[in-house]
Design a protein around this motif. Sequence first.
Motif, PDB file in Angstrom:
ATOM      1  N   TRP A 230      72.737   6.461  13.518  1.00  0.00           N
ATOM      2  CA  TRP A 230      72.754   5.494  14.625  1.00  0.00           C
ATOM      3  C   TRP A 230      71.467   4.708  14.784  1.00  0.00           C
ATOM      4  O   TRP A 230      71.341   3.904  15.705  1.00  0.00           O
TER       5      TRP A 230
ATOM      6  N   VAL B  11      82.563   7.207  15.102  1.00  0.00           N
ATOM      7  CA  VAL B  11      82.583   7.244  13.635  1.00  0.00           C
ATOM      8  C   VAL B  11      81.206   6.791  13.178  1.00  0.00           C
ATOM      9  O   VAL B  11      80.729   5.728  13.566  1.00  0.00           O
TER      10      VAL B  11
ATOM     11  N   VAL C 276      78.518   6.627   9.747  1.00  0.00           N
ATOM     12  CA  VAL C 276      78.245   6.795   8.311  1.00  0.00           C
ATOM     13  C   VAL C 276      76.724   6.680   8.139  1.00  0.00           C
ATOM     14  O   VAL C 276      76.116   5.727   8.646  1.00  0.00           O
TER      15      VAL C 276
ATOM     16  N   ARG D 208      79.181   1.089   3.263  1.00  0.00           N
ATOM     17  CA  ARG D 208      79.889   0.141   2.390  1.00  0.00           C
ATOM     18  C   ARG D 208      80.371   0.796   1.094  1.00  0.00           C
ATOM     19  O   ARG D 208      80.469   0.146   0.050  1.00  0.00           O
TER      20      ARG D 208
ATOM     21  N   GLY E 132      83.176   2.859   1.469  1.00  0.00           N
ATOM     22  CA  GLY E 132      84.547   3.232   1.807  1.00  0.00           C
ATOM     23  C   GLY E 132      84.687   4.539   2.583  1.00  0.00           C
ATOM     24  O   GLY E 132      85.814   4.971   2.854  1.00  0.00           O
TER      25      GLY E 132
ATOM     26  N   GLY F  16      83.859   5.275   5.774  1.00  0.00           N
ATOM     27  CA  GLY F  16      84.413   5.058   7.109  1.00  0.00           C
ATOM     28  C   GLY F  16      85.917   4.833   7.040  1.00  0.00           C
ATOM     29  O   GLY F  16      86.690   5.395   7.823  1.00  0.00           O
ATOM     30  N   ARG F  17      86.329   4.034   6.072  1.00  0.00           N
ATOM     31  CA  ARG F  17      87.763   3.748   5.910  1.00  0.00           C
ATOM     32  C   ARG F  17      88.542   5.040   5.597  1.00  0.00           C
ATOM     33  O   ARG F  17      89.613   5.280   6.174  1.00  0.00           O
TER      34      ARG F  17
ATOM     35  N   ASN G 214      77.900  -4.859  18.725  1.00  0.00           N
ATOM     36  CA  ASN G 214      77.960  -4.027  17.511  1.00  0.00           C
ATOM     37  C   ASN G 214      78.809  -4.739  16.456  1.00  0.00           C
ATOM     38  O   ASN G 214      79.971  -4.427  16.222  1.00  0.00           O
TER      39      ASN G 214
ATOM     40  N   ASP H 153      78.656  -4.795  13.207  1.00  0.00           N
ATOM     41  CA  ASP H 153      79.112  -3.993  12.066  1.00  0.00           C
ATOM     42  C   ASP H 153      80.407  -3.264  12.424  1.00  0.00           C
ATOM     43  O   ASP H 153      81.362  -3.217  11.634  1.00  0.00           O
TER      44      ASP H 153
HETATM   45  C1  LIG Z   1      80.752   0.862  11.161  1.00  0.00           C
HETATM   46  C2  LIG Z   1      80.613   1.955  10.082  1.00  0.00           C
HETATM   47  C3  LIG Z   1      81.237   3.248  10.579  1.00  0.00           C
HETATM   48  C4  LIG Z   1      81.351   1.469   8.809  1.00  0.00           C
HETATM   49  O1  LIG Z   1      81.360   2.541   7.868  1.00  0.00           O
HETATM   50  P1  LIG Z   1      81.366   2.260   6.266  1.00  0.00           P
HETATM   51  O2  LIG Z   1      81.635   3.534   5.574  1.00  0.00           O
HETATM   52  O3  LIG Z   1      80.122   1.527   5.883  1.00  0.00           O
HETATM   53  O4  LIG Z   1      82.608   1.280   6.130  1.00  0.00           O
HETATM   54  P2  LIG Z   1      83.525   1.092   4.826  1.00  0.00           P
HETATM   55  O5  LIG Z   1      82.659   1.119   3.602  1.00  0.00           O
HETATM   56  O6  LIG Z   1      84.661   2.048   4.884  1.00  0.00           O
HETATM   57  O7  LIG Z   1      84.028  -0.406   5.070  1.00  0.00           O
HETATM   58  C5  LIG Z   1      85.392  -0.778   5.088  1.00  0.00           C
HETATM   59  C6  LIG Z   1      85.426  -2.274   5.294  1.00  0.00           C
HETATM   60  O8  LIG Z   1      84.921  -2.604   6.598  1.00  0.00           O
HETATM   61  C7  LIG Z   1      84.174  -3.839   6.542  1.00  0.00           C
HETATM   62  N1  LIG Z   1      82.783  -3.564   6.888  1.00  0.00           N
HETATM   63  C8  LIG Z   1      82.195  -2.349   7.038  1.00  0.00           C
HETATM   64  N2  LIG Z   1      80.911  -2.477   7.421  1.00  0.00           N
HETATM   65  C9  LIG Z   1      80.683  -3.815   7.501  1.00  0.00           C
HETATM   66  C10 LIG Z   1      79.525  -4.597   7.851  1.00  0.00           C
HETATM   67  N3  LIG Z   1      78.357  -4.019   8.168  1.00  0.00           N
HETATM   68  N4  LIG Z   1      79.647  -5.937   7.830  1.00  0.00           N
HETATM   69  C11 LIG Z   1      80.803  -6.538   7.509  1.00  0.00           C
HETATM   70  N5  LIG Z   1      81.944  -5.841   7.173  1.00  0.00           N
HETATM   71  C12 LIG Z   1      81.864  -4.499   7.169  1.00  0.00           C
HETATM   72  C13 LIG Z   1      84.289  -4.339   5.101  1.00  0.00           C
HETATM   73  O9  LIG Z   1      85.429  -5.197   5.016  1.00  0.00           O
HETATM   74  C14 LIG Z   1      84.527  -3.066   4.344  1.00  0.00           C
HETATM   75  O10 LIG Z   1      85.194  -3.236   3.126  1.00  0.00           O
HETATM   76  P3  LIG Z   1      84.326  -3.734   1.813  1.00  0.00           P
HETATM   77  O11 LIG Z   1      83.065  -2.923   1.768  1.00  0.00           O
HETATM   78  O12 LIG Z   1      85.270  -3.460   0.673  1.00  0.00           O
HETATM   79  O13 LIG Z   1      84.046  -5.188   2.040  1.00  0.00           O
HETATM   80  C15 LIG Z   1      79.099   2.151   9.694  1.00  0.00           C
HETATM   81  O14 LIG Z   1      78.497   0.895   9.497  1.00  0.00           O
HETATM   82  C16 LIG Z   1      78.284   2.893  10.751  1.00  0.00           C
HETATM   83  O15 LIG Z   1      78.250   4.122  10.764  1.00  0.00           O
HETATM   84  N6  LIG Z   1      77.599   2.164  11.654  1.00  0.00           N
HETATM   85  C17 LIG Z   1      76.734   2.809  12.668  1.00  0.00           C
HETATM   86  C18 LIG Z   1      77.545   3.594  13.676  1.00  0.00           C
HETATM   87  C19 LIG Z   1      78.563   2.718  14.406  1.00  0.00           C
HETATM   88  O16 LIG Z   1      78.256   1.667  14.927  1.00  0.00           O
HETATM   89  N7  LIG Z   1      79.836   3.199  14.444  1.00  0.00           N
HETATM   90  C20 LIG Z   1      80.955   2.466  15.028  1.00  0.00           C
HETATM   91  C21 LIG Z   1      81.016   2.569  16.520  1.00  0.00           C
HETATM   92  S1  LIG Z   1      81.673   4.143  17.094  1.00  0.00           S
END
Ligand SMILES: CC(C)(COP(=O)(O)OP(=O)(O)OC[C@H]1O[C@@H](n2cnc3c(N)ncnc32)[C@H](O)[C@@H]1OP(=O)(O)O)[C@@H](O)C(=O)NCCC(=O)NCCS
Length: 150
Positions: free
Chosen positions: A22, A72, A74, A80, A82, A84-85, A111, A113
Amino acid sequence: MHPARATIADYNMIIDTLADYWGERDMRARHHPMFIHEFGDTALVMRDGSAGMAAYLFGFVAPTRVGYVHLVGVRADSRRAGLGRRLYLEFATLARDRGATALKAITTPTNHDSIAFHRALEMSATQHIDYSGPGQPRIVFWRDLSAAGS
Ligand SMILES: CC(C)(COP(=O)(O)OP(=O)(O)OC[C@H]1O[C@@H](n2cnc3c(N)ncnc32)[C@H](O)[C@@H]1OP(=O)(O)O)[C@@H](O)C(=O)NCCC(=O)NCCS
C-alpha cells in the motif's frame, strides 16, 4: 503461483509488511482478523516462496448475495503480472459457489490504479457522493455473476 486460502500466519505477515502493498497509505485499520477467522474461506493469498506473499484478497459473501471484495493488494514488485486478476477470478468462483449473484468493491476516486484494474475486470464503475460519509465519495464497482461464463 496459485491462489491459496489465507492463514493467520499469512495475515500476520501482511500486517507486518503493509507498506509493500500500500506504499505510504496507512491501511492498518482496514485489516481485521475476522477476514481469516470468520471469512477465511474467501480470503486468498498468492505465495511466492523466496520473497513471501506476492498478493492477497480479503472478501466475503454478504447475506444480500453480493461477493464483496474488501481488500486486494499486490506487492509493488509483482504488479501487472496478472496476480490481481487471478485472485479476483478465484474469489468470483468461491463467491458463486456460496450463492453470490454479483461482485462488488469500492475505492476512492483518486485511486486511479484501482479504477483501471476493476474496469479491466469488466466491472461497472459509478461514483457515489458521500458513500462513506459526508464528503467521502467512493467509486462503486459492480459485476453481475448471473450471466453464463461471467
Ligand atoms: C490494483 C492492483 C490490485 C492491481 O493488481 P495487479 O496484479 O497489478 O493487476 P493485474 O496484473 O491483474 O492487471 C489486470 C489488468 O488491470 C489493468 N491494470 C492493472 N493495474 C493497472 C494500472 N496501474 N494502470 C492501468 N491499468 C491497470 C490492466 O488492464 C491489466 O491488464 P494488463 O496488465 O494485461 O494490461 C494493484 O495495483 C495494487 O495492489 N495496488 C495497491 C493496492 C490497491 O489500491 N488495491 C485496490 C483497492 S482495494
